[in-house]
Design a protein around this motif. Structure first.
Motif, short mmCIF file in Angstrom:
data_model
loop_
_atom_site.label_atom_id
_atom_site.label_comp_id
_atom_site.label_asym_id
_atom_site.label_seq_id
_atom_site.Cartn_x
_atom_site.Cartn_y
_atom_site.Cartn_z
N ILE A 20 107.74 -6.89 19.95
CA ILE A 20 107.17 -6.57 19.10
C ILE A 20 106.76 -5.27 19.56
CG2 ILE A 20 106.52 -6.81 17.07
CD1 ILE A 20 107.90 -9.11 17.19
N PHE A 21 106.63 -4.46 19.40
CA PHE A 21 105.25 -3.73 19.09
C PHE A 21 104.12 -3.79 17.82
CE2 PHE A 21 108.68 -0.78 21.22
CZ PHE A 21 108.27 -1.31 22.80
N TRP A 22 102.96 -4.17 18.63
CA TRP A 22 101.48 -4.12 18.08
C TRP A 22 101.27 -3.03 16.77
CZ3 TRP A 22 97.08 -2.96 15.66
CH2 TRP A 22 96.77 -3.35 15.47
N GLU A 23 101.40 -3.10 15.67
CA GLU A 23 101.34 -2.79 14.80
C GLU A 23 100.41 -2.95 13.30
OE1 GLU A 23 103.99 -0.20 12.22
OE2 GLU A 23 105.40 -1.51 14.12
N GLU A 24 99.41 -2.75 12.52
CA GLU A 24 98.23 -2.40 11.86
C GLU A 24 98.79 -3.04 10.64
OE1 GLU A 24 93.75 -1.19 11.31
OE2 GLU A 24 94.99 -0.32 11.28
N GLY A 25 98.80 -3.57 10.24
CA GLY A 25 99.70 -4.69 9.57
C GLY A 25 100.67 -5.83 9.18
N ASN A 26 101.06 -4.90 10.64
CA ASN A 26 102.40 -6.22 10.65
C ASN A 26 102.10 -7.50 11.49
OD1 ASN A 26 103.93 -4.47 9.71
ND2 ASN A 26 104.86 -3.56 11.28
N LYS A 27 101.70 -8.86 11.21
CA LYS A 27 101.74 -10.04 11.47
C LYS A 27 103.06 -10.84 12.37
CE LYS A 27 97.44 -9.02 10.68
NZ LYS A 27 96.20 -8.73 10.74
N LEU A 28 102.61 -11.50 13.45
CA LEU A 28 104.00 -12.42 13.59
C LEU A 28 104.49 -13.65 12.87
CD1 LEU A 28 102.15 -12.82 17.03
CD2 LEU A 28 103.80 -11.44 16.21
N ASN A 29 105.11 -14.51 12.97
CA ASN A 29 106.20 -14.84 12.28
C ASN A 29 106.57 -15.62 12.92
OD1 ASN A 29 108.88 -14.90 11.51
ND2 ASN A 29 108.24 -13.32 11.47
N TRP A 30 106.86 -17.55 12.60
CA TRP A 30 107.70 -18.33 13.23
C TRP A 30 108.36 -17.48 14.39
CZ3 TRP A 30 103.92 -20.25 16.30
CH2 TRP A 30 102.56 -21.38 16.10
N ASN A 31 109.30 -17.56 13.49
CA ASN A 31 110.87 -17.30 14.37
C ASN A 31 110.70 -15.88 15.05
OD1 ASN A 31 112.28 -17.94 12.49
ND2 ASN A 31 111.99 -16.29 10.72
N ASN A 32 109.57 -14.91 15.30
CA ASN A 32 109.55 -14.14 16.98
C ASN A 32 109.32 -15.01 17.59
OD1 ASN A 32 107.05 -13.17 14.43
ND2 ASN A 32 108.88 -11.78 14.97
N PHE A 33 109.07 -16.80 17.69
CA PHE A 33 108.52 -17.64 19.16
C PHE A 33 110.17 -17.82 19.87
CE2 PHE A 33 104.73 -16.58 17.35
CZ PHE A 33 104.48 -16.62 17.99
N GLN A 72 101.27 1.15 25.31
CA GLN A 72 101.52 0.09 24.40
C GLN A 72 101.15 -1.47 24.23
OE1 GLN A 72 105.84 2.19 23.72
NE2 GLN A 72 104.99 2.37 21.47
N THR A 73 101.03 -2.11 23.61
CA THR A 73 100.43 -3.30 23.17
C THR A 73 101.88 -4.41 22.37
OG1 THR A 73 98.65 -3.12 22.61
CG2 THR A 73 99.48 -5.47 22.08
#
Length: 178
Positions: A20-33, A72-73
């Motif tokens: 996932i590339f870091w984007e302002e306003g986009n937050k991680l959720n537990w499904n990403n782990f 990119q992050t």
């Protein structure tokens, strides 16, 4: 002749895993782990965020030619883990701040690059040193963050780091990617 080179902080993670590339306003959720493996170990670890940077550049064999560098992050889903029995929103916020901290140091890297590297010759002279310096600062910050907050369990320290991270993102906002 132009050389295109892509390198990354964690090459195999980025090339083989989902990111996932870091984007302002986009937050991680537990499904990403998505990892099934606790890479940090220890009973006090509830989640682990695997993130860092990737960079690419276009470079000419002409040492005076301009160079283009992108940083990119990234968050590596396949290397990020959670203990499904102990996760909660507070822990997710702590993990999000690890990702946000990676973006801060990517911005610091972009700033240094923009100030010191204009040509292919500059890249050859300065890039490795700049990258290594920012990487050390990033790793030190991440260690201090986990250490001082006790992986997010010391609420006062977590609040302090939340503020620091938000301020640093704001301070370096002119170095975010569009």
């Amino acid at each position: 002749m132009k050389w295109i080179f892509v390198a990354c902080f964690l090459v195999s993670n980025v090339l083989l895993g989902q990111k996932i590339f870091w984007e302002e306003g986009n937050k991680l959720n537990w499904n990403n782990f998505k990892s099934k493996i606790n890479r940090k170990g220890g009973d006090n670890v509830v989640a682990y965020t695997n993130c860092g940077w990737i960079y690419s550049y276009e470079k000419s064999s002409n040492p005076k030619a301009p160079i283009k560098i992108e940083v990119q992050t990234v968050f590596n889903e396949d290397k990020s883990w959670k203990d499904t029995k102990r996760i909660n929103d507070y822990v997710l916020l702590h993990e999000q701040k690890h990702f946000d901290a990676a973006e801060i140091f990517a911005r610091k890297l972009r700033k240094e690059i923009s100030e010191k590297i204009k040509t292919s010759s500059d890249f050859d002279k300065y890039f490795k040193g700049i990258y290594s310096k920012i990487l050390r600062q990033y790793q030190d910050f991440q260690r201090a963050y986990d250490g001082e907050t006790k992986n997010g369990m010391v609420e006062e320290k977590q609040s302090e780091y939340n503020r620091i991270i938000a301020e640093e993102l704001e301070n370096y906002k002119s170095y975010k990617t569009s």
